[in-house]
Structures are given as structure tokens and as C-alpha cells.
Write an enzyme that holds these catalytic residues in place. Sequence first.
Site, PDB file in Angstrom:
ATOM      1  N   ARG A 126      22.799 -88.994  56.162  1.00  0.00           N
ATOM      2  CA  ARG A 126      21.810 -88.948  54.983  1.00  0.00           C
ATOM      3  C   ARG A 126      22.708 -89.596  53.536  1.00  0.00           C
ATOM      4  O   ARG A 126      21.613 -90.208  52.551  1.00  0.00           O
ATOM      5  CB  ARG A 126      21.343 -87.282  54.680  1.00  0.00           C
ATOM      6  N   ARG A 181      24.134 -80.917  61.532  1.00  0.00           N
ATOM      7  CA  ARG A 181      23.803 -80.827  60.466  1.00  0.00           C
ATOM      8  C   ARG A 181      25.013 -81.804  59.435  1.00  0.00           C
ATOM      9  O   ARG A 181      24.975 -81.471  58.502  1.00  0.00           O
ATOM     10  CB  ARG A 181      22.988 -79.382  59.929  1.00  0.00           C
ATOM     11  N   PHE A 211       4.157 -82.687  48.851  1.00  0.00           N
ATOM     12  CA  PHE A 211       4.534 -84.219  49.998  1.00  0.00           C
ATOM     13  C   PHE A 211       4.067 -83.402  50.564  1.00  0.00           C
ATOM     14  O   PHE A 211       4.078 -84.829  51.441  1.00  0.00           O
ATOM     15  CB  PHE A 211       6.126 -84.150  49.056  1.00  0.00           C
ATOM     16  N   THR A 233      19.647 -82.076  52.526  1.00  0.00           N
ATOM     17  CA  THR A 233      18.022 -82.840  52.591  1.00  0.00           C
ATOM     18  C   THR A 233      17.815 -83.941  51.405  1.00  0.00           C
ATOM     19  O   THR A 233      17.135 -84.875  52.080  1.00  0.00           O
ATOM     20  CB  THR A 233      16.994 -81.689  52.602  1.00  0.00           C
ATOM     21  N   HIS A 243      16.303 -86.292  61.571  1.00  0.00           N
ATOM     22  CA  HIS A 243      15.322 -85.012  61.392  1.00  0.00           C
ATOM     23  C   HIS A 243      17.041 -83.640  62.181  1.00  0.00           C
ATOM     24  O   HIS A 243      17.594 -85.041  63.535  1.00  0.00           O
ATOM     25  CB  HIS A 243      15.050 -84.777  62.047  1.00  0.00           C
TER      26      HIS A 243
HETATM   27  P1  DAT Z   1      16.128 -80.405  56.724  1.00  0.00           P
HETATM   28  O1  DAT Z   1      15.198 -82.105  57.065  1.00  0.00           O
HETATM   29  O2  DAT Z   1      16.854 -80.912  56.208  1.00  0.00           O
HETATM   30  O3  DAT Z   1      15.958 -79.355  57.840  1.00  0.00           O
HETATM   31  P2  DAT Z   1      12.719 -79.243  55.368  1.00  0.00           P
HETATM   32  O4  DAT Z   1      13.450 -78.781  56.592  1.00  0.00           O
HETATM   33  O5  DAT Z   1      13.800 -78.195  54.793  1.00  0.00           O
HETATM   34  O6  DAT Z   1      15.045 -80.267  55.704  1.00  0.00           O
HETATM   35  O7  DAT Z   1      12.688 -80.372  55.286  1.00  0.00           O
HETATM   36  C1  DAT Z   1      12.151 -80.963  55.861  1.00  0.00           C
HETATM   37  C2  DAT Z   1      11.683 -82.280  55.554  1.00  0.00           C
HETATM   38  O8  DAT Z   1      10.769 -82.936  54.462  1.00  0.00           O
HETATM   39  C3  DAT Z   1      12.853 -82.854  55.353  1.00  0.00           C
HETATM   40  O9  DAT Z   1      13.625 -83.910  55.743  1.00  0.00           O
HETATM   41  C4  DAT Z   1      12.877 -83.964  53.580  1.00  0.00           C
HETATM   42  C5  DAT Z   1      11.156 -83.349  53.212  1.00  0.00           C
HETATM   43  N1  DAT Z   1      11.018 -83.204  51.704  1.00  0.00           N
HETATM   44  C6  DAT Z   1      11.960 -81.568  52.170  1.00  0.00           C
HETATM   45  N2  DAT Z   1      12.592 -81.030  50.768  1.00  0.00           N
HETATM   46  C7  DAT Z   1      11.104 -81.492  50.323  1.00  0.00           C
HETATM   47  C8  DAT Z   1      11.530 -82.217  48.902  1.00  0.00           C
HETATM   48  N3  DAT Z   1      11.030 -81.032  47.235  1.00  0.00           N
HETATM   49  N4  DAT Z   1      10.668 -83.279  48.385  1.00  0.00           N
HETATM   50  C9  DAT Z   1      10.466 -84.209  49.244  1.00  0.00           C
HETATM   51  N5  DAT Z   1      10.472 -84.208  50.108  1.00  0.00           N
HETATM   52  C10 DAT Z   1      11.044 -83.098  51.118  1.00  0.00           C
HETATM   53 MG    MG Z   2      13.903 -77.828  58.793  1.00  0.00          MG
END
Ligand code: DAT
Ligand code: MG
Length: 174
Positions: free
Chosen positions: A111, A94, A59, A100, A128
Site C-alpha cells: 500500500r 497484513r 465514504f 490502511t 485487501h
Molecule cells: P483495512 O482494509 O486495512 O482492513 P478497513 O477494514 O478499516 O481497513 O477499511 C476497509 C477499506 O475502507 C480500506 O481498505 C480503505 C477504506 N477506508 C477505511 N477507512 C477509510 C477512511 N477513513 N477514509 C477513506 N477510506 C477508508
Molecule cells: Mg478490514
Amino acid sequence: MKKQQTLVLIKPDGLKKSLTGNILTKLSETRLRIVGAKVVCVNEELAKKHYQHLTDKPFFEELKNYIMGKIHGKEYQRVLALVYQGENAITKVRELAGATNPEEAVSTSIRGAYGRITTKGVYENVIHTSGTLTEAEREIKLWFRPEEITTNLYPIVKTKDKIKWETSYDNVKL
Ligand code: DAT
Ligand code: MG
């Protein structure tokens, strides 16, 4: 506990949905201090560096387009970037942001209340927030220059015409 800093981004969908006021009010419950704030047009380089830990995910392209505001129309190609400082800042913010995946986030969290999953499977989760101390430092240094922060967060170096962070941790290959 020592003071912490955390980066908050109100993403293009948050701006488009006019959620800035709601989100800032909600975050003010934390009693943390805002030590940096600006509106940023996110280019490809910044998007890639910000999400460098996800470059190999299926993604990633969509995620990049999302943070750059490409799916929200030209006038929404911007994010509001903020640095919050105070005790336990990372966890406090957070918790208010929520999980997420917006469908798994508690419904009273930012969220949970305002996020959605797009038809292309992107978590459009409005905000974020940094996840760890290391992440917060890397991200704050990536998004802000030293003189844009109202307090001395990290060591800096002064050259003739510039002030820079002494160290940075953006090691992504562009
Ligand atoms: P966070 O934003 O909670 O720290 P992350 O750093 O793992 O989470 O991911 C960054 C962003 O990427 C998140 O806000 C949304 C997107 N994302 C993460 N995992 C995903 C998934 N499995 N499918 C779609 N989008 C995703
Ligand atoms: Mg993150």
C-alpha cells in the site's frame, strides 16, 4: 501456531496498474500456500457484504464504487481474489500490505509503494487482506464456494445439487 487462512483481494486499481505480478511475488516471501484463486466481477451485493462493517461511513458509496471498479473504466471492473494458508497467515500478509491509509503505510509495503488517496478521499490502497480470524472466515465464505478451495477449510453441507458452507456470517441488510 495453528494454520490460518486469509483472504487477499487485488483491487481494480492493482489490476489497472499491472501490479498483479509484483504483488504475488511480494506475497510469496511469506512462504504461505495459495489454496484458492479467481477473478471476480464485483456486483453491488458483494461489495456491500464485503464492506458491511463500514455501511454507515461517509465514504461508503465511494468505497463501494472503488471495489466494483466503477472509477477505473469498464475493463477494470474486476478483482483478483486469493486465499492464502499457513502459520500466522493473517499477520504475515497484513504486514506486507501495510497500513490502511496508503500515506501512512511504510513505503516498502504494497500500500505504501502503490496506493494513493483519491480527490474524493477514498483510500485507493490496491489490496485487501483480512484483519482477524473471524473476518477471514466470513470473507472467505463470502467470496469462495467450498469446491473452489483446494483444501477443507470449514464444515460444509451437501444437498442434492449443491455444496454449501455449513455456516456463514453475512448479516448485512441489502
Ligand atoms: P483495512 O482494509 O486495512 O482492513 P478497513 O477494514 O478499516 O481497513 O477499511 C476497509 C477499506 O475502507 C480500506 O481498505 C480503505 C477504506 N477506508 C477505511 N477507512 C477509510 C477512511 N477513513 N477514509 C477513506 N477510506 C477508508
Ligand atoms: Mg478490514
